[in-house]
Design a protein around this motif. Structure first.
Motif, PDB file in Angstrom:
ATOM      1  N   THR A  12      40.385  68.850  83.087  1.00 47.83           N
ATOM      2  CA  THR A  12      39.109  69.068  83.287  1.00 47.83           C
ATOM      3  C   THR A  12      38.128  69.977  82.835  1.00 47.83           C
ATOM      4  N   ASN A  13      38.762  71.125  81.197  1.00 52.02           N
ATOM      5  CA  ASN A  13      38.114  71.103  80.500  1.00 52.02           C
ATOM      6  C   ASN A  13      37.913  71.012  79.373  1.00 52.02           C
ATOM      7  N   VAL A  14      37.725  69.810  79.078  1.00 53.26           N
ATOM      8  CA  VAL A  14      37.631  68.303  77.598  1.00 53.26           C
ATOM      9  C   VAL A  14      37.075  67.469  78.338  1.00 53.26           C
ATOM     10  N   PRO A  15      35.431  67.141  77.788  1.00 50.10           N
ATOM     11  CA  PRO A  15      34.294  65.921  77.914  1.00 50.10           C
ATOM     12  C   PRO A  15      34.921  65.447  78.660  1.00 50.10           C
ATOM     13  N   LEU A  16      36.247  63.762  78.257  1.00 50.22           N
ATOM     14  CA  LEU A  16      37.055  62.963  78.866  1.00 50.22           C
ATOM     15  C   LEU A  16      37.935  62.676  80.057  1.00 50.22           C
ATOM     16  N   GLY A  17      37.997  64.189  80.391  1.00 54.32           N
ATOM     17  CA  GLY A  17      38.983  64.959  81.542  1.00 54.32           C
ATOM     18  C   GLY A  17      37.696  64.406  82.847  1.00 54.32           C
ATOM     19  N   GLN A  18      36.358  65.433  82.134  1.00 58.55           N
ATOM     20  CA  GLN A  18      35.697  65.146  83.334  1.00 58.55           C
ATOM     21  C   GLN A  18      34.719  64.293  83.715  1.00 58.55           C
ATOM     22  N   PHE A  19      35.010  63.015  82.549  1.00 54.42           N
ATOM     23  CA  PHE A  19      34.431  61.754  82.961  1.00 54.42           C
ATOM     24  C   PHE A  19      35.327  60.945  83.681  1.00 54.42           C
ATOM     25  N   ILE A  20      36.399  61.374  83.562  1.00 54.72           N
ATOM     26  CA  ILE A  20      37.824  60.520  84.105  1.00 54.72           C
ATOM     27  C   ILE A  20      37.814  60.687  86.374  1.00 54.72           C
ATOM     28  N   ASN A  21      37.253  62.415  86.076  1.00 59.08           N
ATOM     29  CA  ASN A  21      38.176  62.673  87.493  1.00 59.08           C
ATOM     30  C   ASN A  21      37.055  62.520  87.665  1.00 59.08           C
ATOM     31  N   TYR A  22      35.292  62.119  87.507  1.00 60.54           N
ATOM     32  CA  TYR A  22      34.156  61.948  88.195  1.00 60.54           C
ATOM     33  C   TYR A  22      34.462  61.043  88.618  1.00 60.54           C
ATOM     34  N   ASN A  23      34.865  59.892  87.900  1.00 57.86           N
ATOM     35  CA  ASN A  23      34.679  58.017  88.350  1.00 57.86           C
ATOM     36  C   ASN A  23      36.021  58.221  89.692  1.00 57.86           C
ATOM     37  N   ASN A  24      36.516  59.150  88.788  1.00 52.52           N
ATOM     38  CA  ASN A  24      38.191  58.922  89.997  1.00 52.52           C
ATOM     39  C   ASN A  24      37.562  58.952  91.899  1.00 52.52           C
ATOM     40  N   ASP A  25      37.113  60.657  91.158  1.00 53.21           N
ATOM     41  CA  ASP A  25      36.634  61.211  92.910  1.00 53.21           C
ATOM     42  C   ASP A  25      35.407  60.670  93.184  1.00 53.21           C
ATOM     43  N   ASN A  26      34.407  59.436  92.045  1.00 46.45           N
ATOM     44  CA  ASN A  26      33.605  58.736  93.407  1.00 46.45           C
ATOM     45  C   ASN A  26      33.865  57.241  93.121  1.00 46.45           C
ATOM     46  N   GLU A  27      34.981  57.306  92.971  1.00 51.59           N
ATOM     47  CA  GLU A  27      35.468  55.434  93.421  1.00 51.59           C
ATOM     48  C   GLU A  27      34.088  54.907  92.285  1.00 51.59           C
ATOM     49  N   LYS A  28      34.654  55.057  90.983  1.00 55.53           N
ATOM     50  CA  LYS A  28      33.207  54.280  89.851  1.00 55.53           C
ATOM     51  C   LYS A  28      34.483  53.445  88.965  1.00 55.53           C
ATOM     52  N   PRO A  29      33.765  52.798  88.009  1.00 53.87           N
ATOM     53  CA  PRO A  29      35.086  52.155  87.565  1.00 53.87           C
ATOM     54  C   PRO A  29      35.163  53.019  86.132  1.00 53.87           C
ATOM     55  N   GLN A  30      36.270  53.062  85.168  1.00 57.05           N
ATOM     56  CA  GLN A  30      36.644  54.107  84.548  1.00 57.05           C
ATOM     57  C   GLN A  30      35.831  52.884  83.468  1.00 57.05           C
ATOM     58  N   MET A  31      36.311  53.343  82.396  1.00 56.48           N
ATOM     59  CA  MET A  31      35.595  53.044  80.617  1.00 56.48           C
ATOM     60  C   MET A  31      36.315  51.389  80.651  1.00 56.48           C
ATOM     61  N   ASN A  32      37.247  51.804  80.496  1.00 52.92           N
ATOM     62  CA  ASN A  32      37.658  50.269  79.992  1.00 52.92           C
ATOM     63  C   ASN A  32      37.767  49.189  81.085  1.00 52.92           C
ATOM     64  N   GLU A  33      38.077  49.311  82.118  1.00 54.34           N
ATOM     65  CA  GLU A  33      36.863  48.688  83.152  1.00 54.34           C
ATOM     66  C   GLU A  33      35.480  48.375  83.309  1.00 54.34           C
ATOM     67  N   TYR A  34      35.176  49.431  82.982  1.00 54.96           N
ATOM     68  CA  TYR A  34      33.265  48.774  83.400  1.00 54.96           C
ATOM     69  C   TYR A  34      33.269  47.772  82.458  1.00 54.96           C
ATOM     70  N   ILE A  35      33.521  47.642  80.687  1.00 56.51           N
ATOM     71  CA  ILE A  35      33.631  46.562  79.943  1.00 56.51           C
ATOM     72  C   ILE A  35      33.674  46.061  79.880  1.00 56.51           C
ATOM     73  N   THR A  36      35.338  45.344  80.252  1.00 64.37           N
ATOM     74  CA  THR A  36      35.872  44.771  80.878  1.00 64.37           C
ATOM     75  C   THR A  36      35.114  43.208  81.904  1.00 64.37           C
ATOM     76  N   ASN A  37      35.101  43.546  82.892  1.00 64.70           N
ATOM     77  CA  ASN A  37      33.938  43.206  83.445  1.00 64.70           C
ATOM     78  C   ASN A  37      32.639  42.405  83.051  1.00 64.70           C
ATOM     79  N   ALA A  38      31.986  43.892  82.497  1.00 62.20           N
ATOM     80  CA  ALA A  38      30.132  43.687  81.989  1.00 62.20           C
ATOM     81  C   ALA A  38      30.896  42.097  80.482  1.00 62.20           C
TER      82      ALA A  38
END
Length: 395
Positions: A127-153
């Motif tokens: 969580t000290n690095v931006p990507l960790g903040q991105f991943i943890n935020y999406n996990n905590d808020n039940e949002k799709p991660q980057m690969n899932e979002y792009i693949t779904n689109a």
């Protein structure tokens, strides 16, 4: 025979050549310009000046693309994968677009292709690095991660099942251009910091140059070298996004380029100097106080831009709803660290919801939330500029 292949390298060059040559019998107006334009796509076509040779022994000034070091050029060329995914989606060739995303085509690095998917599937949880903040935020808020979002689109699944092709294209383009590019750039400059001063000077410099290659791209670099129809917005990287957004925010140079790009170039040169001189603390300071922040500028500008144009629009009224959502997905997890209330407001207004108007609380409130968050992001508000003549456009 050659024009369809050029379409996959640079649609602007394709359109110009189609107009200039197809069905015309009169004399070509500017043959030198046309030759230069054709030469600008040689590397994308996989050919060199030597392969083509010189016409009747006359040297035409052809120079092969050496704008990035060999080890960085594949990272610049990945913008061609981004472009071609967009072309394939436009043709509704979604399986081919997904294959290109998963396996790559233009970024051969030694014996393997660098792929967009590998950038989107990094599993850092620090969580000290931006990507960790991105991943943890999406996990905590039940949002799709980057690969899932792009693949779904690309596939038209889940949220994207009932939206238009154009809306899916915008979701993919801005996700690759914003989310994926930003976090990949930060990863590369962080790698350079880690390698600095450990008898790995060349490796550190190469990682630094790879970050620049990802930010500028092969198409963007061409616009810096020559005035051609590359100037149209067919680039796919943050470089192009910055140039798109500088006009509405009044942050262009006299030549029409984004001021922030000059700052990126300055960062690149200073970083390479710090690496060469093993000034590793200075390099780390540069990354943590300037690089991470200044690459966010066009993403924030884009988010605000789409907040304005999509205000009170639904999925039947705007093609770019998902463009705003994709850029918001990039920056909201970073805002959340210091300003969770503002992050929530931005997410609620920029995220697509079936049957709900976009930016329901108004673009004014999105601007206010961003303005309140800039200090926590360590982004200088003067770099964002003022959006047109809006009363609240100056944050």
């Amino acid at each position: 025979a050659i024009l369809p292949q050029i379409r996959l390298c640079n649609p602007g060059a394709f359109e110009h050549m189609t107009t200039a040559f197809v069905g015309k019998i009169e004399k070509v107006d500017n043959p030198i310009d046309d030759v230069n334009l054709l030469q600008s796509v040689y590397s994308c076509l996989g050919i060199t000046c030597e392969m083509v040779g010189e016409f009747r022994g006359r040297h035409d000034g052809c120079v092969d693309d050496t704008s990035f070091p060999d080890g960085a050029m594949p990272y610049a060329s990945i913008d061609r994968d981004m472009l071609q995914i967009g072309v394939l989606m436009e043709m509704e060739a979604y399986d081919a677009a997904l294959d290109l995303y998963n396996y790559g085509r233009n970024s051969l690095n030694d014996w393997r292709y660098i792929t967009l998917k590998e950038f989107a599937t990094n599993e850092s949880v620090d969580t000290n690095v931006p990507l960790g903040q991105f991943i943890n935020y999406n996990n905590d808020n039940e949002k799709p991660q980057m690969n899932e979002y792009i693949t779904n689109a690309i596939k038209g699944e889940h949220t994207f099942q009932s939206v238009t092709r154009t809306q899916r294209e915008w979701a993919v383009k801005r996700s690759l251009q914003g989310t994926l590019s930003y976090y990949a750039i930060v990863e590369k400059v962080s790698n350079a910091v880690d390698l600095c001063g450990k008898a790995k000077k060349d490796q550190a410099a190469l990682e630094w140059q790879r970050a620049s290659a990802l930010a500028i791209g092969s198409i963007g670099k061409a616009t810096m070298a020559t005035e051609t129809v590359y100037e149209e917005y067919f680039g796919q990287t943050l470089f192009t996004l910055a140039n798109e957004m500088c006009d509405p925010f009044g942050t262009c140079t006299a030549s029409g380029k984004a001021h922030i790009i000059d700052a990126w170039m300055d960062q690149e040169y200073r970083g390479l100097s710090f690496i060469e001189n093993e000034e590793c603390l200075e390099l780390a300071r540069l990354v943590n106080t300037e690089v991470k922040q200044k690459f966010l500028v066009p993403i924030i500008q884009g988010l605000l831009h789409y907040a304005v144009i999509n205000e009170n629009q639904d999925e039947t009224q705007s093609d770019t709803i998902f463009a705003g959502e994709a850029l918001a997905r990039t920056v909201v997890p970073l805002i959340n660290k210091e300003n969770p209330m503002e992050a929530f407001l931005i997410q609620e207004n920029m995220e697509f919801a079936q049957g709900t108007k976009s930016v329901k609380d108004g673009s004014r409130n999105v601007f206010k939330a961003i303005a309140s968050s800039l200090f926590g992001l360590s982004v200088d508000c003067s770099l964002i500029g003022r959006y047109g003549s809006l009363e609240y456009g100056d944050i």
